[in-house]
Write a protein that holds these residues in place. Structure first.
Motif, PDB file in Angstrom:
ATOM      1  N   PHE A 126      28.016  19.288  -2.255  1.00 61.56           N
ATOM      2  CA  PHE A 126      28.403  18.619  -1.023  1.00 61.56           C
ATOM      3  C   PHE A 126      27.170  18.226  -0.225  1.00 61.56           C
ATOM      4  O   PHE A 126      26.202  18.986  -0.131  1.00 61.56           O
ATOM      5  CB  PHE A 126      29.285  19.514  -0.147  1.00 61.56           C
ATOM      6  N   VAL A 169      32.720  10.231  -1.906  1.00 60.50           N
ATOM      7  CA  VAL A 169      33.591  11.371  -1.640  1.00 60.50           C
ATOM      8  C   VAL A 169      35.020  10.857  -1.588  1.00 60.50           C
ATOM      9  O   VAL A 169      35.287   9.805  -1.002  1.00 60.50           O
ATOM     10  CB  VAL A 169      33.235  12.060  -0.307  1.00 60.50           C
ATOM     11  N   ASN A 188      32.733  14.500   6.626  1.00 64.55           N
ATOM     12  CA  ASN A 188      32.004  13.961   5.482  1.00 64.55           C
ATOM     13  C   ASN A 188      30.908  12.947   5.811  1.00 64.55           C
ATOM     14  O   ASN A 188      30.021  12.723   5.001  1.00 64.55           O
ATOM     15  CB  ASN A 188      32.986  13.284   4.511  1.00 64.55           C
TER      16      ASN A 188
END
Length: 290
Positions: A126, A169, A188
């Motif tokens: 991530f 993503v 995000n």
């Protein structure tokens, strides 16, 4: 970068022993400090066992313990070949295709596919998206009764975000309300990023959260817009191309995907998008996560 071929695969992994040696190298190294005697030692394969022995004290190491290979009666080479298929394909691999290619039962093939998709999720890691980010939602599912367009009944709603020339993503979302899209964006996309979306009103919240936002008005036949003030070309073509590929794969390869497992399939296609043209690196990255 050269793509992986079937010949490359079988030259590198001709049998189960070659695959086991690779697992050992990736997880421990054939020379490392022994957990039992504390000596840096070499390790040698034991005959007829999926284990290696410390040359100094004889302590055994089982490379497959704690991995997706543990307790599996499927040969390691078949596991490796299944991972190879997931790496080199563009439209994904169905359980039926794995069953045909590997010569295993459908139940085994389906389980192997799900385990490999979990590896893809863990391998991607991530990081907040930065710079210029495209965002777009899509509706995945077959034809069902209900109104057309946004909010079509029975479909799974998915959200895609991609950096220009960077990472992607994707996420399953429950609805397209402002609160939902805002939470996904804040989770995000880095504050201060330039964001391109379509004209969905729920995206109107982005400027208030510090994003430089411009909506491309598809309803007015506007597909791209150049902002001279910020020197930014606004469009959502990249993320829309991804959704086009994903939808074609669902129809042609998987026929349908339940909402329960949708995120796993998204993770699979997102992983390939994030590592395109790096098939050797993709393969090694997945094995490192077993």
């Amino acid at each position: 970068m050269a793509k992986l071929t079937v010949r490359d695969f079988f030259n590198r992994f001709p049998d189960d022993d070659a695959c086991l040696h690779h697992v050992m190298e990736v997880r421990y190294g054939v020379r490392h400090v022994c957990g039992a005697c504390g000596t840096e030692s070499t390790y040698h394969k034991l005959a007829n066992r999926k284990a290696y022995s410390c040359a100094h004290c004889g302590n055994h190491v089982y490379p497959c313990a704690g991995t997706v290979f543990q307790d599996s009666r499927t040969p390691l080479q078949l596991w490796y070949y299944a991972i190879f298929l997931f790496v080199v394909t563009r439209h994904g691999v169905s359980g039926k295709e794995l069953q045909r290619q590997l010569g295993v039962t459908y139940k085994t093939a389906w389980r192997m596919g799900q385990q490999i998709r979990k590896l893809m999720e863990s391998a991607d890691g991530f990081a907040m998206l930065q710079g210029h980010v495209e965002m777009d939602e899509a509706y995945i599912g077959g034809k069902r009764p209900g109104k057309r367009g946004r909010g079509a009944a029975g479909k799974t709603i998915v959200m895609g975000m991609v950096e220009r020339n960077g990472r992607m993503v994707t996420e399953v979302i429950p609805d397209i309300r402002k609160a939902t899209l805002r939470a996904v964006t804040l989770r995000n996309v880095d504050n201060g990023a330039t964001v391109s979306t379509d004209e969905l009103m729920s995206y109107g919240l982005l400027k208030g959260d510090g994003y430089r936002h411009r909506a491309v008005k598809h309803g007015a036949k506007e597909w791209s817009h150049y902002d001279y003030r910020t020197d930014a070309q606004h469009h959502t073509n990249t993320v829309e191309q991804f959704w086009g590929l994903f939808k074609r794969a669902v129809r042609s390869t998987h026929t349908s995907i339940s909402s329960k497992y949708m995120q796993r399939y998204l993770n699979e296609f997102t992983f390939r998008a994030n590592h395109r043209d790096q098939q050797n690196a993709m393969f090694d990255l997945l094995i490192s996560r077993v």
